[in-house]
Design an enzyme around this catalytic site. Structure first.
Site, PDB file in Angstrom:
ATOM      1  N   ASN A   1       0.571  -1.184  -0.101  1.00 49.27           N
ATOM      2  CA  ASN A   1       0.082  -0.056   0.003  1.00 49.27           C
ATOM      3  C   ASN A   1       0.813   1.193   0.152  1.00 49.27           C
ATOM      4  O   ASN A   1       0.377   2.283  -0.402  1.00 49.27           O
ATOM      5  CB  ASN A   1      -0.627   0.161   1.198  1.00 49.27           C
TER       6      ASN A   1
ATOM      7  N   TYR B   1       3.063  10.192 -11.042  1.00 46.59           N
ATOM      8  CA  TYR B   1       2.137   9.361 -10.171  1.00 46.59           C
ATOM      9  C   TYR B   1       1.196   8.354 -10.975  1.00 46.59           C
ATOM     10  O   TYR B   1       1.025   7.350 -10.531  1.00 46.59           O
ATOM     11  CB  TYR B   1       1.476  10.317  -9.000  1.00 46.59           C
TER      12      TYR B   1
ATOM     13  N   SER C   1       2.971   5.750 -12.523  1.00 48.45           N
ATOM     14  CA  SER C   1       3.246   4.730 -11.711  1.00 48.45           C
ATOM     15  C   SER C   1       2.181   3.762 -11.176  1.00 48.45           C
ATOM     16  O   SER C   1       2.076   2.364 -11.322  1.00 48.45           O
ATOM     17  CB  SER C   1       3.784   5.318 -10.454  1.00 48.45           C
TER      18      SER C   1
ATOM     19  N   ILE D   1      -9.362  10.085  -1.514  1.00 48.21           N
ATOM     20  CA  ILE D   1      -9.645   9.551  -0.034  1.00 48.21           C
ATOM     21  C   ILE D   1      -8.690  10.526   0.798  1.00 48.21           C
ATOM     22  O   ILE D   1      -7.744  11.033   0.503  1.00 48.21           O
ATOM     23  CB  ILE D   1      -8.928   8.208   0.023  1.00 48.21           C
TER      24      ILE D   1
END
Length: 250
Positions: free
Chosen positions: A73, A139, A142, A172
């Site tokens: 994670n 980002y 990736s 989130i």
């Protein structure tokens, strides 16, 4: 009955946000969980370091007798600078943590899981890996790589009973998105957070942890090589005004 009773799990990026929520949920469901992060978790670990992940997996397996679940994670944002403003060093670090990290989790965890008759590896991707507009270029690249990685790994682990899946969160509230939430609150625009998705809100870390629990448990025993989107419906369409194409705003 606890959904992860007797399972041994590793969660990276466990110091805060989604990782912390997942550690708590997995433990509540009966798993023995080792949370790993740079700081603030059970074990200090650099998720993008081969030596660090190899050592973590070996330590957990030796101490507890095996490994059943690995939730890769840990991640970094890298900001929202354009392709023309980012450096090679920026890309190297973002890819190292966000994409090489899950690769290392699979590389070191899968053989141990195979020895135990199977297991579940979960990687955090993002809706930014599905299409542009949800993250910076490095980002986003990736996270697209993570989605491809879990599909490839699932195939390479054919016959092992080791499942490999990804979760693609939308917006989130975590440490990574803290600046977005703080900026909105400072402007009195908190109600606009998540306004582009049909649920009209951002998500909570616990909602992603619940998805990870499903993928870690036997309830998802036939789910493999899949990227599970948890974004309030954001990626179900290109963002449009509610009046466009005859949509009804309730």
């Amino acid at each position: 009955m606890s959904r992860l009773s007797g399972k041994i799990a590793i969660v990276t990026g466990a110091g805060s946000g989604i990782g912390k929520a997942t550690v708590e949920l997995f433990r509540g469901e009966g798993a023995l969980v080792v949370g790993a992060d740079i700081v603030g978790a059970d074990v200090d670990c650099d998720a993008g370091s081969d030596d660090s992940i190899a050592s973590l997996v070996e330590q957990v397996a030796d101490q507890y007798g095996g490994l059943d679940i690995f939730f890769a994670n840990a991640g970094v944002s890298g900001g929202l600078a354009s392709i023309f403003d980012q450096t090679v060093a920026d890309w190297n670090e973002i890819l190292r943590v966000n994409l090489i990290g899950p690769f290392l989790a699979i590389k070191h965890a899968a053989p141990l899981m195979k020895e135990r008759g199977g297991g579940s590896i979960i990687a955090t991707a993002s809706v930014a890996g599905l299409r542009s507009g949800a993250g910076g270029p490095a980002y986003s690249a990736s996270k697209a790589g993570v989605i491809s990685l879990v599909k490839t790994a699932a195939q390479q682990l054919t016959g092992s009973n080791v499942r490999v899946n990804a979760i693609c969160p939308g917006l989130i509230e975590t440490g990574m998105t803290e600046f977005v939430y703080e900026r909105a609150r400072a402007k009195g625009q908190e109600g606009r957070l998540g306004h582009l998705n049909p649920l009209k809100r951002g998500g909570e870390p616990g909602e992603i942890a619940a998805a990870a629990l499903f993928l870690a448990s036997d309830e998802s025993s036939y789910v493999n090589g899949h990227a599970l989107v948890v974004d309030g419906g954001l990626s179900s369409s290109h963002p449009v005004n509610s009046q466009t194409y005859g949509r009804t705003a309730i």
